[in-house]
Design a protein around this motif. Sequence first.
Motif, mmCIF file in Angstrom:
data_model
loop_
_atom_site.group_PDB
_atom_site.id
_atom_site.type_symbol
_atom_site.label_atom_id
_atom_site.label_comp_id
_atom_site.label_asym_id
_atom_site.label_seq_id
_atom_site.Cartn_x
_atom_site.Cartn_y
_atom_site.Cartn_z
ATOM 1 N N SER A 73 0.916 -1.200 -0.120
ATOM 2 C CA SER A 73 -0.011 0.146 -0.057
ATOM 3 C C SER A 73 0.799 1.065 0.058
ATOM 4 N N ARG A 74 1.998 1.339 -0.713
ATOM 5 C CA ARG A 74 2.746 2.522 -0.684
ATOM 6 C C ARG A 74 2.882 2.916 -2.182
ATOM 7 N N CYS A 75 3.074 4.163 -2.320
ATOM 8 C CA CYS A 75 3.056 4.986 -3.710
ATOM 9 C C CYS A 75 4.567 4.405 -4.270
ATOM 10 N N PRO A 76 4.420 4.117 -5.292
ATOM 11 C CA PRO A 76 6.092 3.826 -6.027
ATOM 12 C C PRO A 76 6.664 5.087 -6.517
ATOM 13 N N HIS A 77 6.197 6.100 -6.171
ATOM 14 C CA HIS A 77 6.732 7.603 -6.430
ATOM 15 C C HIS A 77 7.322 8.074 -5.287
ATOM 16 N N CYS A 78 6.512 8.226 -4.424
ATOM 17 C CA CYS A 78 7.091 8.932 -3.108
ATOM 18 C C CYS A 78 7.192 7.912 -1.786
ATOM 19 N N GLU A 79 6.526 6.614 -1.999
ATOM 20 C CA GLU A 79 6.755 5.588 -1.094
ATOM 21 C C GLU A 79 5.831 5.771 0.071
ATOM 22 N N GLN A 80 5.031 6.840 0.236
ATOM 23 C CA GLN A 80 4.085 6.962 1.339
ATOM 24 C C GLN A 80 3.150 5.984 1.388
ATOM 25 N N ARG A 81 2.569 5.715 2.301
ATOM 26 C CA ARG A 81 1.497 4.505 2.578
ATOM 27 C C ARG A 81 0.223 5.293 2.169
ATOM 28 N N ARG A 87 -8.609 -3.677 -6.609
ATOM 29 C CA ARG A 87 -7.517 -4.762 -6.777
ATOM 30 C C ARG A 87 -8.035 -5.598 -7.740
ATOM 31 N N PRO A 88 -7.084 -5.508 -8.992
ATOM 32 C CA PRO A 88 -7.358 -5.903 -10.256
ATOM 33 C C PRO A 88 -7.486 -7.765 -9.946
ATOM 34 N N ASN A 89 -8.306 -8.496 -10.894
ATOM 35 C CA ASN A 89 -8.523 -9.741 -10.683
ATOM 36 C C ASN A 89 -7.456 -10.892 -11.010
ATOM 37 N N ARG A 90 -6.676 -10.142 -11.830
ATOM 38 C CA ARG A 90 -5.399 -11.027 -12.498
ATOM 39 C C ARG A 90 -4.307 -10.684 -11.629
ATOM 40 N N ARG A 107 5.705 -13.225 -10.407
ATOM 41 C CA ARG A 107 4.339 -12.742 -10.478
ATOM 42 C C ARG A 107 3.724 -12.504 -8.859
ATOM 43 N N ALA A 108 3.047 -11.411 -9.085
ATOM 44 C CA ALA A 108 2.205 -11.191 -7.469
ATOM 45 C C ALA A 108 1.040 -10.401 -7.713
ATOM 46 N N SER A 109 0.076 -10.599 -6.780
ATOM 47 C CA SER A 109 -1.183 -9.921 -6.798
ATOM 48 C C SER A 109 -0.929 -8.556 -6.049
ATOM 49 N N ARG A 112 -4.276 -1.329 -6.578
ATOM 50 C CA ARG A 112 -4.044 0.169 -6.997
ATOM 51 C C ARG A 112 -4.524 0.898 -5.691
ATOM 52 N N ILE A 113 -3.657 1.829 -5.450
ATOM 53 C CA ILE A 113 -4.067 2.745 -4.408
ATOM 54 C C ILE A 113 -4.235 4.356 -4.929
ATOM 55 N N ARG A 114 -4.412 5.040 -4.004
ATOM 56 C CA ARG A 114 -4.862 6.607 -4.336
ATOM 57 C C ARG A 114 -4.034 7.283 -3.485
ATOM 58 N N CYS A 115 -2.939 7.792 -4.118
ATOM 59 C CA CYS A 115 -2.031 8.662 -3.513
ATOM 60 C C CYS A 115 -2.430 10.113 -3.533
ATOM 61 N N PRO A 116 -2.366 10.819 -2.561
ATOM 62 C CA PRO A 116 -2.797 12.351 -2.587
ATOM 63 C C PRO A 116 -1.931 13.170 -3.663
ATOM 64 N N GLU A 117 -0.654 12.642 -3.997
ATOM 65 C CA GLU A 117 0.186 13.367 -5.002
ATOM 66 C C GLU A 117 0.244 12.926 -6.167
#
Length: 225
Positions: A73-81, A87-90, A107-109, A112-117
């Motif tokens: 649950s961390r943003c890949p750009h700023c690493e904020q939780r 959650r995609p099915n595949r 492979r991993a499930s 998607r998260i909603r980052c404020p930035e």
Amino acid sequence: MGDLREPDRRNALSRIGFGLRRQDLREKALRAARILQKLLGIDRARIIDVAFTDDERGPVIVVTLEPHASVRSRCPHCEQRCPGYDRPNRPRQWRHLDMGGMRCFVRASVSRIRCPEHGVVTEMVPWARPAANMTRAFDDNVAWLAAHSPATSVCEYARVAWRSVTRIVTRSSAMLSGVLIGSRDCGAWGSTKLPTGKVTDTSPWWSIMTQADSYGQPKGTTRAP
């Protein structure tokens, strides 16, 4: 009565032996998983499955991973939780370095998260850069090869198209330029167009890879053998 106790004793011993065998198999499985994780070179994740399969291009190893809770649950750009979005099915899949001459994918499930930035993005995974479909180790290996070899050799060795090599080098050069000369220059370096033939020493991303060799490899990169 004596005849009734004897089967009970034998059953008890067989149950103990079965329990020991199960424990031994469990320990061997854990040991094999630790060895495989060392070979993969991926931290902050655990292996939950390994499969050997074939496709039109040959044999494939698919390793299913589960990221540790600390990186979920961390943003890949700023690493904020950030809060979850969906959650995609595949599960998603990333190309990794070959193992034993076979192409390897992890492979991993992921959610998607909603980052404020940065808005709605796929959560960070410790083995790949944002929006990439290759692992960081695969990216860095191909980028190193691209800086030292002709384009055709890179494509044949890595078994990827030149268009993929272009995207890989763009991602890797952006990361390396941020490490070596400051993040303010990442956009300029990352937008550099790559030549279609052998790399020359006048291209910016050649300079970046050369600096990586000269000053020591930044954390998270992988040298080609």
